[in-house]
Design a protein around this motif. Structure first.
Motif, PDB file in Angstrom:
ATOM      1  N   ASP A  88       0.832  -1.214   0.000  1.00 40.62           N
ATOM      2  CA  ASP A  88       0.000   0.000   0.000  1.00 40.62           C
ATOM      3  C   ASP A  88       0.861   1.256   0.000  1.00 40.62           C
ATOM      4  N   SER A  89       1.981   1.214   0.729  1.00 44.07           N
ATOM      5  CA  SER A  89       2.896   2.362   0.741  1.00 44.07           C
ATOM      6  C   SER A  89       3.502   2.579  -0.642  1.00 44.07           C
ATOM      7  N   PHE A  90       3.889   1.503  -1.296  1.00 39.38           N
ATOM      8  CA  PHE A  90       4.464   1.563  -2.644  1.00 39.38           C
ATOM      9  C   PHE A  90       3.479   2.212  -3.618  1.00 39.38           C
ATOM     10  N   VAL A  91       2.239   1.763  -3.588  1.00 36.59           N
ATOM     11  CA  VAL A  91       1.211   2.304  -4.483  1.00 36.59           C
ATOM     12  C   VAL A  91       0.963   3.775  -4.163  1.00 36.59           C
ATOM     13  N   GLY A  92       0.859   4.103  -2.875  1.00 31.62           N
ATOM     14  CA  GLY A  92       0.600   5.483  -2.478  1.00 31.62           C
ATOM     15  C   GLY A  92       1.709   6.436  -2.881  1.00 31.62           C
ATOM     16  N   ASP A 135       6.251  -6.199 -14.405  1.00 34.18           N
ATOM     17  CA  ASP A 135       5.545  -5.094 -15.068  1.00 34.18           C
ATOM     18  C   ASP A 135       4.933  -4.172 -14.017  1.00 34.18           C
ATOM     19  N   THR A 136       5.739  -3.208 -13.555  1.00 33.74           N
ATOM     20  CA  THR A 136       5.290  -2.304 -12.494  1.00 33.74           C
ATOM     21  C   THR A 136       4.113  -1.447 -12.946  1.00 33.74           C
ATOM     22  N   LYS A 137       4.145  -0.965 -14.178  1.00 33.11           N
ATOM     23  CA  LYS A 137       3.057  -0.111 -14.671  1.00 33.11           C
ATOM     24  C   LYS A 137       1.732  -0.852 -14.675  1.00 33.11           C
ATOM     25  N   LYS A 138       1.730  -2.084 -15.145  1.00 29.54           N
ATOM     26  CA  LYS A 138       0.493  -2.863 -15.165  1.00 29.54           C
ATOM     27  C   LYS A 138      -0.037  -3.073 -13.755  1.00 29.54           C
ATOM     28  N   PHE A 139       0.875  -3.345 -12.820  1.00 37.43           N
ATOM     29  CA  PHE A 139       0.484  -3.542 -11.429  1.00 37.43           C
ATOM     30  C   PHE A 139      -0.159  -2.275 -10.866  1.00 37.43           C
ATOM     31  N   LEU A 140       0.472  -1.121 -11.114  1.00 36.20           N
ATOM     32  CA  LEU A 140      -0.053   0.142 -10.595  1.00 36.20           C
ATOM     33  C   LEU A 140      -1.356   0.531 -11.285  1.00 36.20           C
ATOM     34  N   ASP A 141      -1.481   0.251 -12.575  1.00 39.50           N
ATOM     35  CA  ASP A 141      -2.728   0.541 -13.290  1.00 39.50           C
ATOM     36  C   ASP A 141      -3.893  -0.222 -12.655  1.00 39.50           C
ATOM     37  N   ALA A 142      -3.641  -1.482 -12.298  1.00 39.89           N
ATOM     38  CA  ALA A 142      -4.690  -2.303 -11.694  1.00 39.89           C
ATOM     39  C   ALA A 142      -5.088  -1.768 -10.323  1.00 39.89           C
ATOM     40  N   LYS A 143      -4.125  -1.197  -9.599  1.00 40.29           N
ATOM     41  CA  LYS A 143      -4.398  -0.677  -8.261  1.00 40.29           C
ATOM     42  C   LYS A 143      -5.029   0.713  -8.281  1.00 40.29           C
ATOM     43  N   LEU A 144      -4.584   1.562  -9.223  1.00 38.29           N
ATOM     44  CA  LEU A 144      -4.970   2.973  -9.203  1.00 38.29           C
ATOM     45  C   LEU A 144      -5.960   3.363 -10.292  1.00 38.29           C
TER      46      LEU A 144
END
Length: 362
Positions: A83-87, A203-212
């Motif tokens: 959660d900290s990483f995404v934030g 794939d960090t971008k795909k991971f963040l897209d799914a979260k945000l």
């Protein structure tokens, strides 16, 4: 001493545990379950913390003849690390999740539980050297420069370091693998994990897209203010990025464009040529001093801003709760959210003076 050995299922933590046993400590192995739905198998060096890793750790503990447990830290890991990483990305900053994991999970959550259960220290397979000088921790780079992990351990507090053991600090990786083979540990040739463990496909971008989700904004030329294109969210970019910008038209001077800054409120991602990436001054907050002695006045040091990045000579000075670092020469790709680690230049450049979180650059 009663020692809790954190065993990830890899060769490093297995040999570290073996050395703790050989040193005569009363050792117990523990594997941290960090995912509520762990994968069954790793894919080469992709990710870690899978069911396979847990089994590898248990087999190593059996060979060493030590008790072994699996502790469920999945909820804490999600809150403190994922959660900290995404934030941080949503706020336009570039975090290092390995530093957060070491600080919040391995040497806060794990150490706190270990101390409550009567253990004296936590042993890990990190490549760093640690000693005590009149009771104050001294953290240094490892002998194996290519594997050195002092950078990601520099966010640990003096109290945490007092209860830490890094048995591999004076060893080369090749020596560790050879020792594992001699001890008949099945993980002797197991590949190292190189990716963010909770993003096993890399794939960090795909991971963040799914979260945000999508957070549309503009790609803007930093000099002219011209809108060059659109994007789906600032979280898909980091300062210094060149590829994947999604800009069709070339720059007027024909030179490549790089991400220069991120503005999460406006949604603007500012781009420009490499000349504008250079940073000569860094402000950083939340300083941590392993020896409990903050810098006194301007201090010559060498600094590092990435886990395996190059170092640069600098002068650092503490003002209030901020560390100001003036670089002798420009560094590129320095981004808020990264950590700056200060090393003593006269101690062969390997003694950690302190670390802090980058808040601004100039």
């Amino acid at each position: 001493m009663r020692v809790l050995a954190a065993m990830s299922g890899g060769v490093d933590s297995a040999v570290a545990a073996a050395r703790a046993v050989e040193a005569g400590h009363d050792v117990t192995g523990v594997h941290l379950a960090l995912s509520a739905q762990p994968g069954t198998l790793r894919t080469g060096a992709r990710g870690c913390c899978t069911i396979e890793d847990s089994r590898d750790a248990r087999r190593a503990a059996d060979i060493l003849g030590i008790p072994f447990y699996v502790w469920d830290f999945a909820e804490r890991f999600t809150e403190e690390v994922i959660d900290s990483f995404v934030g941080e990305y949503a706020a336009g900053r570039t975090p290092n999740p390995c530093m957060t994991c070491n600080e919040k999970i391995k040497f806060e959550a794990l150490l706190d539980k270990a101390m409550a259960l009567g253990f004296d220290a936590v042993c890990t397979g990190h490549y760093a050297r640690l000693s005590l000088d009149e009771g104050a921790p001294v953290l240094r780079r490892s002998r194996d420069e290519s594997k050195d992990q002092s950078y990601v351990l520099a966010s640990l507090t003096p109290e945490q370091l007092r209860h830490a053991m890094f048995p591999l600090g004076d060893s080369l990786k090749t020596e560790v693998r050879a020792e594992a083979a001699e001890r008949d540990l099945a993980v002797a040739q197991k590949p190292d994990s190189h990716d963010i463990c909770f993003i096993p496909d890399g794939d960090t971008k795909k991971f963040l897209d799914a979260k945000l989700g999508e957070r549309p904004g503009n790609l803007v030329d930093a000099e002219s203010g011209e809108v060059l294109g659109e994007h789906s969210g600032v979280h898909g970019f980091t300062v210094g990025q060149r590829k994947g910008l999604g800009i069709d038209a070339p720059a007027a001077d024909g030179r490549p464009r790089y991400v220069l800054s991120l503005e999460p409120v406006s949604g603007n991602v500012k781009v420009g040529n490499a000349d504008h990436l250079g940073v000569t001054e860094i402000d950083a907050t939340r300083p941590i001093w392993p020896s409990e002695q903050p810098l006194e006045g301007p201090t010559e040091c060498s600094v590092q801003i990435r886990a395996h990045g190059e170092t640069a000579e600098a002068v650092a000075e503490v003002t209030g709760d901020t560390v100001r670092v003036r670089l002798r020469e420009e560094m590129k790709g320095v981004a808020p959210g990264q950590s700056v680690v200060l090393y003593h230049p006269e101690a062969e450049g390997d003694l950690v003076l302190g670390s802090a979180k980058i808040s601004a650059t100039r």
